[in-house]
Design a protein around this motif. Structure first.
Motif, PDB file in Angstrom:
ATOM      1  N   GLN A   2      29.870  36.929  45.353  1.00 58.43           N
ATOM      2  CA  GLN A   2      30.458  36.735  46.657  1.00 58.43           C
ATOM      3  C   GLN A   2      31.940  37.090  46.649  1.00 58.43           C
ATOM      4  O   GLN A   2      32.623  36.990  45.640  1.00 58.43           O
ATOM      5  CB  GLN A   2      30.301  35.277  47.117  1.00 58.43           C
ATOM      6  CG  GLN A   2      28.887  34.926  47.543  1.00 58.43           C
ATOM      7  CD  GLN A   2      28.155  34.172  46.452  1.00 58.43           C
ATOM      8  OE1 GLN A   2      28.357  34.443  45.276  1.00 58.43           O
ATOM      9  NE2 GLN A   2      27.312  33.249  46.845  1.00 58.43           N
ATOM     10  N   PHE A   4      34.264  35.479  47.823  1.00 58.73           N
ATOM     11  CA  PHE A   4      35.120  34.303  47.651  1.00 58.73           C
ATOM     12  C   PHE A   4      34.948  33.680  46.269  1.00 58.73           C
ATOM     13  O   PHE A   4      35.205  32.506  46.071  1.00 58.73           O
ATOM     14  CB  PHE A   4      34.844  33.257  48.744  1.00 58.73           C
ATOM     15  CG  PHE A   4      33.398  32.877  48.923  1.00 58.73           C
ATOM     16  CD1 PHE A   4      32.776  32.008  48.057  1.00 58.73           C
ATOM     17  CD2 PHE A   4      32.665  33.394  49.978  1.00 58.73           C
ATOM     18  CE1 PHE A   4      31.459  31.636  48.227  1.00 58.73           C
ATOM     19  CE2 PHE A   4      31.344  33.027  50.166  1.00 58.73           C
ATOM     20  CZ  PHE A   4      30.736  32.154  49.280  1.00 58.73           C
ATOM     21  N   GLU A   5      34.551  34.489  45.294  1.00 56.58           N
ATOM     22  CA  GLU A   5      34.297  33.987  43.942  1.00 56.58           C
ATOM     23  C   GLU A   5      35.461  33.156  43.395  1.00 56.58           C
ATOM     24  O   GLU A   5      35.249  32.156  42.718  1.00 56.58           O
ATOM     25  CB  GLU A   5      34.020  35.172  43.011  1.00 56.58           C
ATOM     26  CG  GLU A   5      34.079  34.875  41.511  1.00 56.58           C
ATOM     27  CD  GLU A   5      32.985  33.946  41.056  1.00 56.58           C
ATOM     28  OE1 GLU A   5      33.245  33.126  40.167  1.00 56.58           O
ATOM     29  OE2 GLU A   5      31.868  34.035  41.584  1.00 56.58           O
ATOM     30  N   ASN A   7      37.492  31.389  45.050  1.00 60.29           N
ATOM     31  CA  ASN A   7      37.822  30.276  45.946  1.00 60.29           C
ATOM     32  C   ASN A   7      36.543  29.538  46.300  1.00 60.29           C
ATOM     33  O   ASN A   7      36.241  29.320  47.469  1.00 60.29           O
ATOM     34  CB  ASN A   7      38.503  30.811  47.213  1.00 60.29           C
ATOM     35  CG  ASN A   7      39.661  31.735  46.884  1.00 60.29           C
ATOM     36  OD1 ASN A   7      40.686  31.307  46.387  1.00 60.29           O
ATOM     37  ND2 ASN A   7      39.471  33.027  47.130  1.00 60.29           N
ATOM     38  N   SER A   8      35.787  29.175  45.278  1.00 61.58           N
ATOM     39  CA  SER A   8      34.467  28.613  45.539  1.00 61.58           C
ATOM     40  C   SER A   8      34.066  27.578  44.511  1.00 61.58           C
ATOM     41  O   SER A   8      34.663  27.455  43.440  1.00 61.58           O
ATOM     42  CB  SER A   8      33.425  29.735  45.591  1.00 61.58           C
ATOM     43  OG  SER A   8      33.399  30.423  44.363  1.00 61.58           O
ATOM     44  N   GLN A 227      26.877  29.189  45.642  1.00 62.29           N
ATOM     45  CA  GLN A 227      28.292  28.891  45.785  1.00 62.29           C
ATOM     46  C   GLN A 227      28.651  28.478  47.216  1.00 62.29           C
ATOM     47  O   GLN A 227      28.034  28.926  48.180  1.00 62.29           O
ATOM     48  CB  GLN A 227      29.125  30.111  45.386  1.00 62.29           C
ATOM     49  CG  GLN A 227      28.994  30.458  43.910  1.00 62.29           C
ATOM     50  CD  GLN A 227      29.851  31.641  43.523  1.00 62.29           C
ATOM     51  OE1 GLN A 227      30.869  31.902  44.150  1.00 62.29           O
ATOM     52  NE2 GLN A 227      29.451  32.358  42.493  1.00 62.29           N
ATOM     53  N   ASN A 228      29.659  27.617  47.295  1.00 62.49           N
ATOM     54  CA  ASN A 228      30.225  27.198  48.574  1.00 62.49           C
ATOM     55  C   ASN A 228      31.698  27.568  48.600  1.00 62.49           C
ATOM     56  O   ASN A 228      32.437  27.276  47.649  1.00 62.49           O
ATOM     57  CB  ASN A 228      30.069  25.689  48.777  1.00 62.49           C
ATOM     58  CG  ASN A 228      28.624  25.267  48.879  1.00 62.49           C
ATOM     59  OD1 ASN A 228      28.015  24.854  47.888  1.00 62.49           O
ATOM     60  ND2 ASN A 228      28.058  25.373  50.056  1.00 62.49           N
ATOM     61  N   GLU A 229      32.128  28.201  49.670  1.00 60.75           N
ATOM     62  CA  GLU A 229      33.523  28.616  49.778  1.00 60.75           C
ATOM     63  C   GLU A 229      34.430  27.412  50.013  1.00 60.75           C
ATOM     64  O   GLU A 229      34.081  26.482  50.739  1.00 60.75           O
ATOM     65  CB  GLU A 229      33.689  29.622  50.912  1.00 60.75           C
ATOM     66  CG  GLU A 229      35.065  30.256  50.979  1.00 60.75           C
ATOM     67  CD  GLU A 229      35.154  31.366  52.002  1.00 60.75           C
ATOM     68  OE1 GLU A 229      36.141  32.114  51.974  1.00 60.75           O
ATOM     69  OE2 GLU A 229      34.227  31.483  52.833  1.00 60.75           O
ATOM     70  N   LEU A 231      38.209  26.423  51.397  1.00 53.39           N
ATOM     71  CA  LEU A 231      39.258  26.977  52.242  1.00 53.39           C
ATOM     72  C   LEU A 231      40.385  25.987  52.446  1.00 53.39           C
ATOM     73  O   LEU A 231      40.164  24.774  52.437  1.00 53.39           O
ATOM     74  CB  LEU A 231      38.701  27.347  53.625  1.00 53.39           C
ATOM     75  CG  LEU A 231      37.609  28.409  53.702  1.00 53.39           C
ATOM     76  CD1 LEU A 231      37.037  28.445  55.114  1.00 53.39           C
ATOM     77  CD2 LEU A 231      38.162  29.774  53.325  1.00 53.39           C
TER      78      LEU A 231
END
Length: 290
Positions: A2, A4-5, A7-8, A227-229, A231
């Motif tokens: 992903q 956002f690797e 930031n996950s 994975q979950n981002e 933020l």
């Protein structure tokens, strides 16, 4: 992989052990979290508090919002540091020093917090009353402080392994936590913790989350859940600032309007500035007096 690797967060579980875990790494959210005015030692504390908070928040499944806060005393350099994080893993936070505090780049957690500061974990459930847990700051690290909290207040042995790169301002880590009522979960936690503690900054930040898990636990059966981002998302807005201004007595608002063509309010968390014209303040006074 992903986009956002870096930031996950990824949740995982061991098929053959009574242990669950999470692994996270963050970089982009720190662009907003870390103000230029923060000394380097303070940035490190806030980064590690954010990583720890993300790991803690991901253990809650009831839609809760949490705030993890270090509270200093009048004698400490650090007045407070806090992270507020929602169930979707979006967060904001800030830090403040006591007046006349002198901080050096080499200051440790003990230098900043002394021996009487506490960590406060506040949970705001989606349904139900707020609850709070308080634990003394362990001068060794924020990780050690949270381990003390989970052991003593939750009776849920948990380990944190945090790594921080102050050159590129990125941080991340691993949480391992027992699954209650599964045989030999404490022994499993101890054995798996030895492996998790071998993670290096270079590996954490240059390998994917799943590659890190595969390397660390090469001889274990690990199941991942995607994975979950994560933020950075502040709650400030012009409307919130207007609401704050509306609490000021009308006479003071009139003085502000007559003294300045433009009045500014800066968010303590994200440092964003909102401006209000003289006309906007006078209109607010008019609304208050209706």
């Amino acid at each position: 992989m992903q986009s956002f690797e870096h930031n996950s967060l990824e949740r995982f579980i061991f098929d053959n052990h009574g242990v669950r875990g999470e692994i996270v790494k963050l970089k982009k959210p720190f662009e907003d979290l870390l103000h230029d005015s923060y000394p380097l030692a303070v940035k490190k504390v806030l980064m590690e508090l954010a990583v720890s908070s993300v790991l803690v928040a991901s253990t809650l499944k009831d839609g809760s919002e949490i705030m993890v806060q270090i509270r200093g005393t009048a004698e400490t350099k650090l007045k407070y540091a806090l992270i507020n994080i929602r169930q979707d893993l979006s967060f904001y936070g800030s830090v403040a020093l006591n007046e006349n505090a002198t901080v050096t780049d080499s200051d440790t957690l003990l230098d900043l917090c002394g021996s009487k500061s506490v960590l406060v974990l506040s949970v705001f459930p989606k349904d139900g009353p707020k609850w709070q847990g308080i634990v003394a700051i362990n001068p060794e690290s924020i990780s050690a402080t949270l381990e003390d909290y989970f052991r003593d207040s939750q009776q849920l042995p948990t380990r944190f392994f945090i790594r921080t790169d102050l050159k590129d301002f990125q941080s991340g880590g691993i949480l391992l936590q027992i699954i209650p009522e599964i045989d030999k979960n404490i022994e499993s936690l101890e054995d798996l913790s030895v492996l998790a503690d071998t993670i290096t900054e270079d590996e954490l930040f240059n390998l994917s989350l799943e590659q890190n898990l595969a390397r660390l636990f090469a001889h274990e059966e690990v199941k991942v859940f995607g994975q979950n981002e994560v933020l950075y998302k502040c709650i400030c807005s012009k409307d919130r600032c207007l609401n704050a201004l509306s609490e000021i007595p009308s006479s003071e608002l009139l003085d502000m309007a007559n003294s300045n063509e433009v009045t500014s309010i800066t968010c303590q968390h994200c440092n964003k500035t909102y401006t209000f014209t003289k006309e906007e303040l006078l209109n607010l006074v008019h609304q208050k007096n209706q």
